[in-house]
Design an enzyme around this catalytic site. Structure first.
Site, mmCIF file in Angstrom:
data_model
loop_
_atom_site.group_PDB
_atom_site.id
_atom_site.type_symbol
_atom_site.label_atom_id
_atom_site.label_comp_id
_atom_site.label_asym_id
_atom_site.label_seq_id
_atom_site.Cartn_x
_atom_site.Cartn_y
_atom_site.Cartn_z
ATOM 1 N N GLY A 56 3.803 -1.410 8.524
ATOM 2 C CA GLY A 56 5.074 -1.002 7.937
ATOM 3 C C GLY A 56 4.891 -0.756 6.458
ATOM 4 O O GLY A 56 4.829 -1.694 5.663
ATOM 5 N N HIS A 57 4.751 0.490 6.061
ATOM 6 C CA HIS A 57 4.557 0.828 4.648
ATOM 7 C C HIS A 57 5.904 1.155 4.026
ATOM 8 O O HIS A 57 6.559 2.124 4.400
ATOM 9 C CB HIS A 57 3.589 2.004 4.510
ATOM 10 C CG HIS A 57 2.180 1.642 4.869
ATOM 11 N ND1 HIS A 57 1.126 2.521 4.771
ATOM 12 C CD2 HIS A 57 1.647 0.487 5.318
ATOM 13 C CE1 HIS A 57 0.008 1.917 5.140
ATOM 14 N NE2 HIS A 57 0.312 0.682 5.482
ATOM 15 N N ARG A 108 9.880 -10.688 10.619
ATOM 16 C CA ARG A 108 9.437 -12.090 10.583
ATOM 17 C C ARG A 108 9.224 -12.563 9.153
ATOM 18 O O ARG A 108 8.718 -11.810 8.313
ATOM 19 C CB ARG A 108 8.119 -12.253 11.353
ATOM 20 C CG ARG A 108 8.241 -12.050 12.843
ATOM 21 C CD ARG A 108 6.906 -12.323 13.539
ATOM 22 N NE ARG A 108 5.861 -11.394 13.131
ATOM 23 C CZ ARG A 108 4.615 -11.429 13.613
ATOM 24 N NH1 ARG A 108 4.269 -12.354 14.495
ATOM 25 N NH2 ARG A 108 3.722 -10.549 13.211
ATOM 26 N N ALA A 143 4.175 -8.346 -9.209
ATOM 27 C CA ALA A 143 3.996 -9.289 -10.313
ATOM 28 C C ALA A 143 5.323 -9.895 -10.748
ATOM 29 O O ALA A 143 5.378 -11.050 -11.207
ATOM 30 C CB ALA A 143 3.335 -8.585 -11.495
ATOM 31 N N LYS A 170 3.712 1.937 -1.367
ATOM 32 C CA LYS A 170 4.204 2.307 -2.694
ATOM 33 C C LYS A 170 3.101 2.951 -3.524
ATOM 34 O O LYS A 170 3.318 3.970 -4.199
ATOM 35 C CB LYS A 170 4.756 1.083 -3.429
ATOM 36 C CG LYS A 170 5.168 1.425 -4.859
ATOM 37 C CD LYS A 170 5.661 0.245 -5.654
ATOM 38 C CE LYS A 170 5.913 0.675 -7.096
ATOM 39 N NZ LYS A 170 6.439 -0.397 -7.937
ATOM 40 N N LYS A 213 0.823 -1.219 0.000
ATOM 41 C CA LYS A 213 0.000 0.000 0.000
ATOM 42 C C LYS A 213 0.853 1.263 0.000
ATOM 43 O O LYS A 213 0.509 2.261 -0.631
ATOM 44 C CB LYS A 213 -0.936 -0.012 1.213
ATOM 45 C CG LYS A 213 -1.953 -1.152 1.196
ATOM 46 C CD LYS A 213 -2.832 -1.147 2.412
ATOM 47 C CE LYS A 213 -2.102 -1.532 3.686
ATOM 48 N NZ LYS A 213 -1.590 -2.915 3.676
ATOM 49 N N SER A 253 8.426 -5.736 7.357
ATOM 50 C CA SER A 253 9.155 -4.473 7.429
ATOM 51 C C SER A 253 9.147 -3.908 8.837
ATOM 52 O O SER A 253 9.985 -3.079 9.185
ATOM 53 C CB SER A 253 8.545 -3.462 6.457
ATOM 54 O OG SER A 253 7.164 -3.311 6.679
#
Length: 432
Positions: free
Chosen positions: A40-41, A301, A330, A18, A16, A297
């Site tokens: 963690g974006h 884990r 992708a 990005k 999300k 991030s």
């Protein structure tokens, strides 16, 4: 002007951050509406990787106002560290960041509560990130929590001590002691820093912006299948991760909602415990994990990996009212000769369905797959939609046919520039 919403459609970690970064230049405001530092974006541009935990993903664009909404639970310690990292990278975040006075505060004692309650579950652990998220939302619902606006009160320290005393009793119930050590001092130092920032009534700020015709993007955290009501309960987060959560998490009316961007990976991942119908516990799953760098991030884990699951995607699309789909990562599937897609579930009684059962206990059903040809082309080197291999175009069309929502953005690499914008015709139901 409508408020557009961006949500994850799987179990989080869809990418999300990005997409917000890619879409952000066309918006005036980016607002986070739920979650906390368990999110963690990750954004990657100009050869540098940036990870945001509580700060909205529009922060790297100087013209954008970034709002931390009332639905967020804020850890002042983590927040201060995050702000310092941005400052070290030359980002003047404080100028364009606004924090809701109604956002809930995560105390050091919340993190202790998180740990002891998770330990008490034994083999039935939820898989908490141990960031204090759940206990903070519990205090919010229990009407005993502290909010950002409280730090401006003269008696804030007394309010803090009262809540910690409550937490101490709970920890002792679990047979342990509440030891905060230096975390308490660090917390108050972080609170002092927080007081120097723009703490406002963001619900007024947002509704004033709507009246002035400003473009607003609401940014969610985690994913739809982790929603407290509609996710794979009890292995979920503690907030409403769905698009409707933007209304309560920001203070905006439903009729202001416009486009809903649904983000999903070309495959599927999950962190922590809980059902995962298409999980691959073999070398294929490990290959996806390594190729996709599937490690949390926030926690580091390793993520559980599997094929894309269309029944769960349809469910998320329905509940969120998704108007556009964005496919991430992708390029990770480049090296496979065949790609599997779960199109239905086969229940224990033999029934075939594309609807999620109440319980996703994998002993009660099994995924039904269709195999599609792989593309064996490095998508990361592709710069336009026209250059995409035919097998990958077929994969996109296959998914659109089943999901009945257009895939308008395809990410073929981690960098900001590795993003293809795709014009698609209206999706028709060829199965009717």
């Amino acid at each position: 002007m409508a408020v557009d919403i961006l949500v994850g459609l799987q179990w989080g970690d869809e990418g999300k951050g990005k997409i917000v970064d890619v879409l952000a230049p066309t918006y005036d405001i980016v607002a986070r509406f739920q979650g906390g530092p368990n999110a963690g974006h990750t954004l990657e541009f100009e050869g540098t990787k940036h990870v945001l935990h509580q700060i909205p993903s529009g922060i790297f664009h100087p013209h954008i106002q970034n709002i931390i909404g009332n639905g967020v639970v804020l850890d002042p310690i983590v927040f201060r560290t995050e702000m310092q990292k941005l400052q070290d990278r030359g980002v003047a975040a404080a100028q364009n960041l606004f924090i809701s006075k109604k956002a809930s505060l995560i105390l050091p004692s919340h993190k202790v509560l998180d740990r002891v309650s998770e330990e008490a579950l034994g083999t039935g652990k939820i898989g908490s990130t141990l960031k204090g998220i759940g206990p903070t939302y519990q205090d919010k619902i229990g009407r005993v929590g502290l909010r950002v606006g409280d730090i401006l009160a003269d008696d804030f320290e007394d309010l803090y001590k009262k809540l910690v005393a409550r937490h101490r009793k709970t920890v002792e119930f679990y047979g342990q002691q509440l030891e905060l050590g230096e975390q308490e001092q660090i917390f108050f130092e972080a609170v002092a820093y927080l007081k120097s920032l723009q703490l406002v009534d963001t619900e007024y700020m947002l509704n004033d912006a709507i009246r002035r015709g400003k473009r607003i993007l609401a940014e969610g955290a985690q994913g739809a299948l982790l929603d407290i009501d509609f996710g794979t309960y009890p292995f979920v987060t503690s907030s409403n991760t769905m698009a409707p959560g933007a209304c309560t998490g920001l203070g905006i009316a439903p009729h202001h909602i416009g486009a809903v961007y649904g983000i999903f990976k070309a495959y599927c991942t999950r962190v922590g415990s809980g059902p995962f119908p298409t999980e691959l516990l073999d070398e294929v799953g490990e290959s996806i994990r390594q190729a996709g760098r599937e490690f949390g991030s926030t926690t580091g884990r390793p993520r559980r990996c599997g094929w894309v699951d269309l029944p769960s995607l349809k469910y998320s699309i329905m509940l969120n009212g998704v108007t556009q789909l964005n496919m991430m990562k992708a390029d990770v599937l480049t090296d496979f000769d065949t790609i599997k897609v779960c199109t239905h579930y086969k229940l224990a009684n033999g029934e075939i369905t594309d609807r999620l059962p109440h319980s996703l206990d994998v002993d009660q059903f099994e995924p039904v797959y269709e195999e599609l040809p792989g593309w064996r082309v490095d998508l990361n080197k592709i710069e336009s939609v026209d250059e995409l291999p035919q097998a990958f175009k077929h994969y996109l069309s296959f998914l659109e046919e089943h999901l009945q929502v257009p895939i308008t953005i395809v990410s073929v690499g981690p960098d900001r520039k590795s993003t293809l914008h795709r014009e698609t015709a209206r999706v028709h139901n060829t199965k009717a």
